[in-house]
Design an enzyme around this catalytic site. Structure first.
Site, PDB file in Angstrom:
ATOM      1  N   GLY A  66       0.836  -1.211   0.000  1.00  0.00           N
ATOM      2  CA  GLY A  66       0.000   0.000   0.000  1.00  0.00           C
ATOM      3  C   GLY A  66       0.864   1.250   0.000  1.00  0.00           C
ATOM      4  N   ASP A 120       5.374  -4.846   6.039  1.00  0.00           N
ATOM      5  CA  ASP A 120       5.955  -6.151   6.402  1.00  0.00           C
ATOM      6  C   ASP A 120       6.039  -7.133   5.218  1.00  0.00           C
ATOM      7  OD1 ASP A 120       3.217  -6.419   6.389  1.00  0.00           O
ATOM      8  OD2 ASP A 120       3.099  -7.541   8.272  1.00  0.00           O
ATOM      9  N   THR A 140       4.322   2.665   5.504  1.00  0.00           N
ATOM     10  CA  THR A 140       2.937   2.190   5.575  1.00  0.00           C
ATOM     11  C   THR A 140       2.148   3.080   6.530  1.00  0.00           C
ATOM     12  OG1 THR A 140       1.482   0.444   6.408  1.00  0.00           O
ATOM     13  CG2 THR A 140       3.716   0.389   7.217  1.00  0.00           C
ATOM     14  N   ASP A 170      -0.137   2.093   8.325  1.00  0.00           N
ATOM     15  CA  ASP A 170      -0.645   1.264   9.425  1.00  0.00           C
ATOM     16  C   ASP A 170       0.139   1.376  10.742  1.00  0.00           C
ATOM     17  OD1 ASP A 170      -2.416   0.405   7.535  1.00  0.00           O
ATOM     18  OD2 ASP A 170      -1.418  -1.513   7.166  1.00  0.00           O
ATOM     19  N   ASP A 191       2.375  -0.606  11.731  1.00  0.00           N
ATOM     20  CA  ASP A 191       2.294  -1.955  12.299  1.00  0.00           C
ATOM     21  C   ASP A 191       3.631  -2.694  12.303  1.00  0.00           C
ATOM     22  OD1 ASP A 191       2.461  -2.169   9.571  1.00  0.00           O
ATOM     23  OD2 ASP A 191       0.925  -3.714   9.373  1.00  0.00           O
ATOM     24  N   ARG A 199      -5.253  -2.388   8.919  1.00  0.00           N
ATOM     25  CA  ARG A 199      -5.181  -3.858   8.820  1.00  0.00           C
ATOM     26  C   ARG A 199      -5.401  -4.479  10.197  1.00  0.00           C
ATOM     27  NH1 ARG A 199      -3.218  -6.541   4.198  1.00  0.00           N
ATOM     28  NH2 ARG A 199      -2.172  -4.703   3.478  1.00  0.00           N
TER      29      ARG A 199
HETATM   30  O1  F6P Z   1      -1.398  -1.470   4.466  1.00  0.00           O
HETATM   31  C1  F6P Z   1      -2.070  -0.315   4.089  1.00  0.00           C
HETATM   32  C2  F6P Z   1      -3.543  -0.585   3.905  1.00  0.00           C
HETATM   33  O2  F6P Z   1      -4.164   0.626   3.510  1.00  0.00           O
HETATM   34  C3  F6P Z   1      -4.264  -1.198   5.114  1.00  0.00           C
HETATM   35  O3  F6P Z   1      -4.575  -0.239   6.086  1.00  0.00           O
HETATM   36  C4  F6P Z   1      -5.447  -1.814   4.470  1.00  0.00           C
HETATM   37  O4  F6P Z   1      -5.965  -2.886   5.255  1.00  0.00           O
HETATM   38  C5  F6P Z   1      -4.904  -2.327   3.175  1.00  0.00           C
HETATM   39  O5  F6P Z   1      -3.748  -1.548   2.895  1.00  0.00           O
HETATM   40  C6  F6P Z   1      -5.839  -2.225   2.012  1.00  0.00           C
HETATM   41  O6  F6P Z   1      -5.223  -2.795   0.939  1.00  0.00           O
HETATM   42  P1  F6P Z   1      -5.744  -2.672  -0.557  1.00  0.00           P
HETATM   43  O7  F6P Z   1      -5.486  -1.280  -1.007  1.00  0.00           O
HETATM   44  O8  F6P Z   1      -4.949  -3.663  -1.317  1.00  0.00           O
HETATM   45  O9  F6P Z   1      -7.210  -2.970  -0.503  1.00  0.00           O
END
Ligand code: F6P
Length: 319
Positions: A11, A103, A125, A127, A129, A171
């Protein structure tokens, strides 16, 4: 080290561009050629690689997203995909690779380093995390974006005397909900790390209403509970209608905050120094306002410590 590559993966996060800029410019400053890999590991496999110069990173420090584009590569998770990626790196004469991502991206970096590629991971990120680092690039901006949304939602929910459930990303990590919830004065903060009792949420709604409170903000981190289920349950228990707002991609975009730009600039330059000093398979982090590096494999085995003191504080301040 004469030639390195940089890619963004997973992301996108505000501040990734500032990190790319720092890597390219600090690389050039140290007589290292920097190649930009488009579309993360997927682009690496496909040889989407171009030379970057000082001008190619001009006018991007303030921009959200990533000029290199990003992707989540299924191919790279396979042995065959990774072999292709390693061949491409050899063909282009790339000796080291800086990976900006979360990660999953770091796992990819670990695999490449096992195959002899010199890798440095920069945590990018929203997140927050990654357990080994106090902050990741993009988190501060995301919290400020959510805070801005809370402030706006508060205006309208106060005018209509409504309760609101605001679902945010993260997430499996509740940090965005927690920090924006504290800063935004939310009544309830629901995160995956802490079990919650629906009765406590309802009690705050009822008590707030009876003392004339005009709004009630419930911050819900994705991965905790379904926002619409929660809405239904609240209505069934106390007859209060709560509006649901899912912030979604709004949180990933936008101009990076000064904190994220500075963090990204420092980490980008640090990555170049680390490669010059022969380091490999290192994850960059920040602790007590100091950038440090540690073994990527070890960083990935660490467990994120939830900030339960801050969580407790949100409960105390929202009585
Ligand atoms: O890791 C960043 C993030 O935005 C998370 O917060 C979220 O769960 C995920 O990516 C969403 O991913 P995608 O854009 O692939 O739906």
């Amino acid at each position: 080290m004469k030639k390195i590559g940089v890619l963004t993966s997973g992301g996108d996060a505000p501040g990734m561009n500032a990190a790319i800029r720092a890597i390219v410019r600090a690389g050039i400053y140290n007589n290292i050629e920097v190649m930009g890999v488009s579309r993360g590991y997927e682009g690496l496999i496909n040889g989407e690689i171009k030379h970057m110069d000082v001008s190619s990173v001009a006018d991007i420090i303030h921009k959200g997203g990533t000029i290199l584009k990003t992707a989540r590569s299924e191919q790279f998770k396979t042995e065959e995909g990774r072999k292709k990626a390693i061949n491409v790196l050899e063909v282009f004469g790339i000796e080291g690779l800086v990976i900006i991502g979360g990660d999953g991206s770091f796992r990819g970096a670990e695999k490449l380093s096992e195959a002899g590629v010199k890798t440095i991971g920069i945590p990018g990120t929203i997140d927050n995390d990654l357990p080994y680092s106090e902050f990741t690039i993009g988190f501060d901006t995301a919290v400020n974006t959510v805070l801005d949304a809370i402030t706006k939602i508060r205006d309208t929910s106060t005018s209509h005397e409504k309760a609101t459930i605001i679902e945010v990303m993260g997430r499996h990590c509740g940090d965005i909900a927690l920090y924006s919830g504290l800063a935004g004065g939310a009544e309830s903060v629901l995160v995956p790390e802490e079990e919650f009792d629906i009765n406590d949420v309802c009690k705050k709604l009822v008590q707030g209403k009876s003392r004339g409170k005009l709004h009630n903000i419930i911050m819900l981190a994705e991965g905790t509970s379904d926002a619409y289920e929660l809405q239904k349950e609240i209505f069934e228990r106390v007859g209060i209608e709560a509006r649901v707002t899912v912030l979604g991609f709004i949180q990933r975009g936008g101009n990076p905050s000064s904190f994220d730009r500075i963090l990204a600039s420092k980490m980008g330059a640090y990555a170049i120094d680390a490669l010059i000093n022969g380091k490999s398979s290192r994850a960059l982090g920040i602790k007590n306002n100091k950038i440090f590096d540690m073994d990527i494999a070890e960083a990935l085995t660490m467990e994120k410590q939830f900030d339960s003191d801050t969580y407790q504080l949100t409960n105390i301040l929202s009585i």
